[in-house]
Design a protein around this motif. Structure first.
Motif, mmCIF file in Angstrom:
data_model
loop_
_atom_site.group_PDB
_atom_site.id
_atom_site.type_symbol
_atom_site.label_atom_id
_atom_site.label_comp_id
_atom_site.label_asym_id
_atom_site.label_seq_id
_atom_site.Cartn_x
_atom_site.Cartn_y
_atom_site.Cartn_z
ATOM 1 N N ARG A 1 0.567 -1.201 -0.094
ATOM 2 C CA ARG A 1 -0.022 -0.086 -0.030
ATOM 3 C C ARG A 1 0.802 1.355 0.053
ATOM 4 O O ARG A 1 0.491 2.384 -0.656
ATOM 5 N N LEU A 2 2.037 1.467 0.686
ATOM 6 C CA LEU A 2 2.714 2.362 0.927
ATOM 7 C C LEU A 2 3.614 2.546 -0.431
ATOM 8 O O LEU A 2 3.940 3.897 -1.000
ATOM 9 N N VAL A 3 3.994 1.522 -1.013
ATOM 10 C CA VAL A 3 4.475 1.425 -2.400
ATOM 11 C C VAL A 3 3.410 2.118 -3.390
ATOM 12 O O VAL A 3 3.974 3.162 -4.224
ATOM 13 N N THR A 4 2.478 1.767 -3.344
ATOM 14 C CA THR A 4 1.220 2.118 -4.424
ATOM 15 C C THR A 4 0.943 3.567 -4.225
ATOM 16 O O THR A 4 0.822 4.003 -5.166
ATOM 17 N N ALA A 5 1.035 3.982 -2.964
ATOM 18 C CA ALA A 5 0.703 5.197 -2.608
ATOM 19 C C ALA A 5 1.870 6.256 -2.894
ATOM 20 O O ALA A 5 1.672 7.554 -2.806
ATOM 21 N N GLY A 6 3.100 5.808 -3.600
ATOM 22 C CA GLY A 6 4.156 6.540 -3.458
ATOM 23 C C GLY A 6 4.832 7.070 -2.525
ATOM 24 O O GLY A 6 5.680 7.921 -2.502
ATOM 25 N N LEU A 7 4.735 6.455 -1.280
ATOM 26 C CA LEU A 7 5.457 6.868 -0.223
ATOM 27 C C LEU A 7 6.771 6.173 -0.039
ATOM 28 O O LEU A 7 7.683 6.603 0.708
ATOM 29 N N VAL A 8 6.893 5.017 -0.358
ATOM 30 C CA VAL A 8 8.056 3.842 -0.162
ATOM 31 C C VAL A 8 8.267 3.345 -1.648
ATOM 32 O O VAL A 8 7.269 3.124 -2.529
ATOM 33 N N THR A 9 9.650 3.391 -1.940
ATOM 34 C CA THR A 9 10.226 2.475 -2.918
ATOM 35 C C THR A 9 10.734 1.119 -2.666
ATOM 36 O O THR A 9 11.032 1.050 -1.404
#
Length: 165
Positions: free
Chosen positions: A59-67
């Motif tokens: 979810r954090l990757v999809t939201a652009g907060l984490v790679t």
């Protein structure tokens, strides 16, 4: 809970809560701020089920907060790095921590924040970016913004803002 439904609400609080309004997501961000970047480190520190951790990281990757980047191929192992958007949430997370320290930590704060600029222990505060005064519910008023609209999740607020404009 279907967090995606919050994306359609014309409210930045709702949209942000749809992304990070989960205790595990906030704890993953906390650990990333503290320098834990590998999946195994995060799992060990949080003690969370692997499916829950994988879901929150996705979810954090999809939201652009984490790679997510592989650092080993056999077997594949990933590390996670904050993006600019992820770094921008730091103030929110430490403000939440300060509230918890004040209201939910009877034995005192579990961690102390030390400001690198002055070397002193600090408590996060939210201040006006123009004058530096504290922002509280008693010192701030609101007015309609360009992205506001009367819609589900903001119907009464939109009416009140329109009436005060």
């Amino acid at each position: 809970m279907d967090r995606d439904r919050f994306a359609g609400i014309s409210c930045s609080v709702a949209r942000a809560a749809g992304v990070v309004g989960d205790p595990w997501a906030l704890l993953v961000l906390r650990d990333l701020y503290l320098g834990l970047t590998k999946y195994d480190e995060l799992r060990r520190d949080l003690g969370v089920a692997t499916n829950v951790l994988a879901d929150r990281l996705n979810r954090l990757v999809t939201a652009g907060l984490v790679t997510r980047e592989a650092y080993r191929d056999a077997p594949v192992r990933h590390e996670y790095r904050l993006t600019e958007a992820g770094h921008d949430l730091y103030g929110v997370v430490v403000a939440l921590m300060a509230w918890g320290d004040r209201h939910l930590a009877p034995d005192g704060p579990p961690m102390l924040l030390v400001h690198a600029g002055c070397g002193e222990v600090t408590v996060p505060t939210v201040v006006c970016d123009t004058c530096g005064g504290p922002l509280t519910d008693d010192t701030v008023t609101v007015r309609p913004g360009p992205g506001g609209r009367h819609a589900p999740g903001t119907a009464v607020i939109a009416e009140r803002l329109a009436a005060s404009a």
